[in-house]
Design an enzyme around this catalytic site. Sequence first.
Site, PDB file in Angstrom:
ATOM      1  N   PRO A   2      56.939  53.541 -37.596  1.00  0.00           N
ATOM      2  CA  PRO A   2      58.134  54.219 -38.104  1.00  0.00           C
ATOM      3  C   PRO A   2      58.331  55.574 -37.422  1.00  0.00           C
ATOM      4  O   PRO A   2      57.375  56.295 -37.155  1.00  0.00           O
ATOM      5  CB  PRO A   2      57.818  54.378 -39.597  1.00  0.00           C
ATOM      6  CG  PRO A   2      56.870  53.268 -39.908  1.00  0.00           C
ATOM      7  CD  PRO A   2      56.024  53.133 -38.673  1.00  0.00           C
ATOM      8  N   GLU A   3      59.595  55.897 -37.142  1.00  0.00           N
ATOM      9  CA  GLU A   3      59.904  57.136 -36.446  1.00  0.00           C
ATOM     10  C   GLU A   3      60.480  58.166 -37.415  1.00  0.00           C
ATOM     11  O   GLU A   3      60.593  57.917 -38.614  1.00  0.00           O
ATOM     12  CB  GLU A   3      60.840  56.839 -35.286  1.00  0.00           C
ATOM     13  CG  GLU A   3      60.285  55.716 -34.409  1.00  0.00           C
ATOM     14  CD  GLU A   3      60.827  55.696 -32.998  1.00  0.00           C
ATOM     15  OE1 GLU A   3      61.399  56.705 -32.541  1.00  0.00           O
ATOM     16  OE2 GLU A   3      60.658  54.659 -32.331  1.00  0.00           O
ATOM     17  N   LYS A  51      57.184  63.005 -38.613  1.00  0.00           N
ATOM     18  CA  LYS A  51      56.746  61.754 -39.230  1.00  0.00           C
ATOM     19  C   LYS A  51      55.910  61.978 -40.487  1.00  0.00           C
ATOM     20  O   LYS A  51      55.310  61.039 -41.010  1.00  0.00           O
ATOM     21  CB  LYS A  51      55.951  60.931 -38.215  1.00  0.00           C
ATOM     22  CG  LYS A  51      56.754  60.591 -36.959  1.00  0.00           C
ATOM     23  CD  LYS A  51      55.927  59.773 -35.990  1.00  0.00           C
ATOM     24  CE  LYS A  51      56.701  59.497 -34.714  1.00  0.00           C
ATOM     25  NZ  LYS A  51      55.946  58.651 -33.765  1.00  0.00           N
ATOM     26  N   ASN A 163      58.204  55.305 -30.238  1.00  0.00           N
ATOM     27  CA  ASN A 163      58.307  54.460 -29.059  1.00  0.00           C
ATOM     28  C   ASN A 163      59.718  53.939 -28.829  1.00  0.00           C
ATOM     29  O   ASN A 163      60.154  53.760 -27.694  1.00  0.00           O
ATOM     30  CB  ASN A 163      57.325  53.287 -29.172  1.00  0.00           C
ATOM     31  CG  ASN A 163      56.957  52.713 -27.824  1.00  0.00           C
ATOM     32  OD1 ASN A 163      56.800  53.438 -26.856  1.00  0.00           O
ATOM     33  ND2 ASN A 163      56.830  51.397 -27.752  1.00  0.00           N
ATOM     34  N   ARG A 246      51.549  51.850 -24.055  1.00  0.00           N
ATOM     35  CA  ARG A 246      52.539  51.210 -24.899  1.00  0.00           C
ATOM     36  C   ARG A 246      53.799  50.954 -24.085  1.00  0.00           C
ATOM     37  O   ARG A 246      54.026  51.589 -23.064  1.00  0.00           O
ATOM     38  CB  ARG A 246      52.868  52.077 -26.124  1.00  0.00           C
ATOM     39  CG  ARG A 246      51.708  52.233 -27.080  1.00  0.00           C
ATOM     40  CD  ARG A 246      52.034  53.151 -28.220  1.00  0.00           C
ATOM     41  NE  ARG A 246      53.056  52.606 -29.093  1.00  0.00           N
ATOM     42  CZ  ARG A 246      53.670  53.322 -30.028  1.00  0.00           C
ATOM     43  NH1 ARG A 246      53.383  54.599 -30.181  1.00  0.00           N
ATOM     44  NH2 ARG A 246      54.583  52.764 -30.791  1.00  0.00           N
TER      45      ARG A 246
END
Length: 260
Positions: A2-3, A51, A163, A246
């Site tokens: 989650p961002e 976050k 990401n 990633r």
Amino acid sequence: MPEGDTVYLAAARLRAALAGKTLTASDFRVPRYATVDLRDQVVESVGSYGKHLFIRTPTVSIHTHLKMEGTWRVFHCGQRWTKPRVTARLVLRTDEVEAVGFSLGKVEVLRVADEHTVIDHLGPDLLGPDWDVAEAVRRLERYPDQPIGVALLDQRNLAGIGNIYRSEICFLRRVHPATPVGQVPDLLALVHEAHRVMLEAVRKPPRRELVYGRTRRSCQRCGTPIASRLLGDPAPTSDRIAYRERGIYFCPRCQPSPDA
């Protein structure tokens, strides 16, 4: 993972459900805080920074981080939970609702005065009232050889990007994510873009991804198949910053490689 927008919206839901309400029960399903009892305490505020999410009473600040799989959900008392009960790590109950944190990556109880220790190392919060674009640019410029896709993910530079959004922001600015920070044509404009994208994500959810997860699908600007590759991300450990690989997503034509 989650961002920042997900955490910001979770805090807004919790604020609507809990702020100003008296807790009738609290259940910390974390061994270290299993004996903490916040019954009869009033939730004074709920907020987020990047976050990180904070639920504050007059005596403590409950700090949670979603990590990879965490989520907060609010139910009417007696309503069936929509996630397995075994994954609940924190339950806060009022006369009307139960706020349940499932699969939370981090749960800790702090003195309100110590809350700052969690976020002091972070860069400006993209969704915060004190967003400081100049400070974000200054922090990014400290490491001109670092790929911009790595730098955007480093919460010490600016807080809230994950990401998904690092790929989206770079696509919108036509910058390859592997481009060194010092070679980004207009770093200030890119940071402004990051702020705009994050604000749009919380004002008009859900946001449709332009490149993230669209490998081999056509670029919406030029039709070239979207590509993906691995790029190192900062992964803090106890004594250093390590890097893990990633996926990044980009258009090879709109965002030419810095090595081309």
